[in-house]
Design an enzyme around this catalytic site. Structure first.
Site, PDB file in Angstrom:
ATOM      1  N   VAL A 179       0.842  -1.201   0.000  1.00 29.35           N
ATOM      2  CA  VAL A 179       0.000   0.000   0.000  1.00 29.35           C
ATOM      3  C   VAL A 179       0.875   1.248   0.000  1.00 29.35           C
ATOM      4  CG1 VAL A 179      -1.795   1.296   1.199  1.00 29.35           C
ATOM      5  CG2 VAL A 179      -1.913  -1.202   1.120  1.00 29.35           C
ATOM      6  N   ASP A 180       1.950   1.238   0.783  1.00 31.27           N
ATOM      7  CA  ASP A 180       2.893   2.363   0.756  1.00 31.27           C
ATOM      8  C   ASP A 180       3.434   2.576  -0.656  1.00 31.27           C
ATOM      9  OD1 ASP A 180       2.974   3.464   3.300  1.00 31.27           O
ATOM     10  OD2 ASP A 180       4.477   2.055   4.033  1.00 31.27           O
ATOM     11  N   ILE A 181       3.858   1.488  -1.284  1.00 30.57           N
ATOM     12  CA  ILE A 181       4.466   1.587  -2.610  1.00 30.57           C
ATOM     13  C   ILE A 181       3.452   2.087  -3.633  1.00 30.57           C
ATOM     14  CG2 ILE A 181       5.414   0.206  -4.501  1.00 30.57           C
ATOM     15  CD1 ILE A 181       6.822  -1.492  -2.322  1.00 30.57           C
TER      16      ILE A 181
END
Length: 398
Positions: A179-181
């Site tokens: 999700v961060d990426i």
């Protein structure tokens, strides 16, 4: 710098993963990315180890693998943004930047006089991108978020992992901070779109990217499966919910991944495993029927695949143009001939270790080739250089 963004300057006020990932994408594309870090402390991820990089003498440094993975190509400047001097320096940098990336809690930069309205008053052309867990408004806007919790809240863990009624079943996160990426990817796309629009309007932009929004958008086919059927998607292990056969299958000496994507491929697959009759059976001839009758098709495939070794099947399916592959460990990925040919792993010069390995950008351009020469910076490595260009002194920010 080379690359299509070599004329762009980015002021990166973000830390950890999502914002820095967006900044690294822009740096790979040639932008000058100035990473502002807390004086004496730096990005949180500098301490997210072990492992840590070793210097030329084999001694452990303070450069964590996590930090090194997401800050390639940037310049590090130490600034105390809580001080009047630090705030003045950020404003001076923003005045000469095209893009600002930030992922502070909602309202934090406004308290420092560094919010989008404040910086747009100095530089109306600025693209200001805020990255938070839940966005700039709503009941959870001020809450802190991390990738793991958003994988859970956004539904990703409900469709990842083995089924509940099987050994090892239950909720499972993805093995990377996906999700961060993806939030970083959406942020990079958004600022590039705003830059393109600015060439038409001459105006800046404020962008609001939320990790939970991204996770919701990432549900993709699983979301639409629910919305058109009313059924709740569940964990299926490695089985694709819409296309079969796509799964991890046992072979005589290990496992193979098969990704048969259409009926024509299935015909070639059935011939390759010496069961051409499967492609003529009404229960399996079409993808629709294969999905419905997977409980009987799956064991038939397993029986055939168990007769040969992985290398044999890779060769057989390759000749028949049936998509398949081994399950590589991370070291095996970098040993793959195709990965080596594409030079995805490169050594960059580094002042402490001599060189540092880096997994570079997958983007390829004909006319604006990317270069990978600048490693993740040491804390404050470029403070003097960057501030000198602005006519500022480092003493004002100590």
């Amino acid at each position: 710098m080379t690359g299509p963004l070599k004329h762009i300057r980015v002021l990166d006020l973000s830390r950890i993963m999502a914002g820095p990932w967006a900044g690294q994408i822009l740096a790979d594309l040639g932008a000058e990315v100035i990473k502002v870090e807390r004086a004496g402390v730096g990005d949180d991820t500098r301490k997210w180890g072990p492992p840590y990089m070793k210097d030329k003498d084999g001694n452990q440094t303070a450069e964590s693998g996590y930090y090194l993975s997401v800050n390639r190509g940037k310049k590090s400047v130490e600034i105390d943004i809580a001080s009047a001097e630090g705030q003045a320096t950020v404003k001076a940098l923003a005045a000469k930047s095209d893009i600002v990336l930030e992922n502070f809690k909602v309202g934090t930069l406004e308290r420092y006089g560094l919010g989008p309205d404040d910086l747009h008053a100095i530089n109306p052309d600025l693209i200001f991108c805020s990255i938070t867990g839940f966005g700039q408004d709503g009941p959870r806007a001020k809450d802190v978020a991390y990738d793991f919790m958003i994988q859970a809240m956004g539904g990703l863990m409900s469709v990842t992992g083995a089924p509940d009624n099987t050994p090892g079943g239950g909720p499972q996160k993805v093995g990377i901070p996906i999700v961060d990426i993806m939030t970083g990817m959406y942020a990079a796309i958004s600022v590039l779109a705003a830059l393109a629009e600015r060439t038409q309007s001459g105006k800046g932009e404020t962008i609001d990217i939320a990790m939970l929004d991204v996770a919701t958008a990432m549900l993709a086919n699983q979301a639409m499966n629910h919305l058109v059927s009313g059924d709740t998607p569940v964990r299926r292990g490695n089985k694709h919910p819409n296309i079969q056969p796509q799964d991890v299958f046992p072979v005589r000496d290990g496992h193979i991944v098969l990704a048969v994507g259409n009926d024509e491929q299935f015909q070639r697959f059935a011939a390759a495993i010496r069961r051409p009759d499967l492609a003529e059976d009404d229960r399996y001839a079409t993808n629709r029927e294969r999905v419905k009758n997977l409980d009987t098709l799956h064991p038939l495939i397993c029986t055939q695949l168990g007769e040969r070794d992985l290398a044999d099947w890779i060769e057989i399916f390759g000749a028949q143009k049936v998509p398949c592959g081994p399950i590589n460990t991370v070291p095996m990925v970098f040993a793959e001939e195709q990965v080596k040919h594409r030079q995805m792993l490169r050594d960059l010069p580094h002042p402490l270790s001599g060189t540092v390995p880096s997994v570079v950008s997958p983007m390829r351009f004909d006319r604006s080739a990317l270069s990978f020469e600048t490693p993740p910076p040491l804390l404050g490595e470029h403070t003097d250089e960057v501030l000198a260009k602005l006519g500022l002194t480092t003493e004002a920010n100590d």
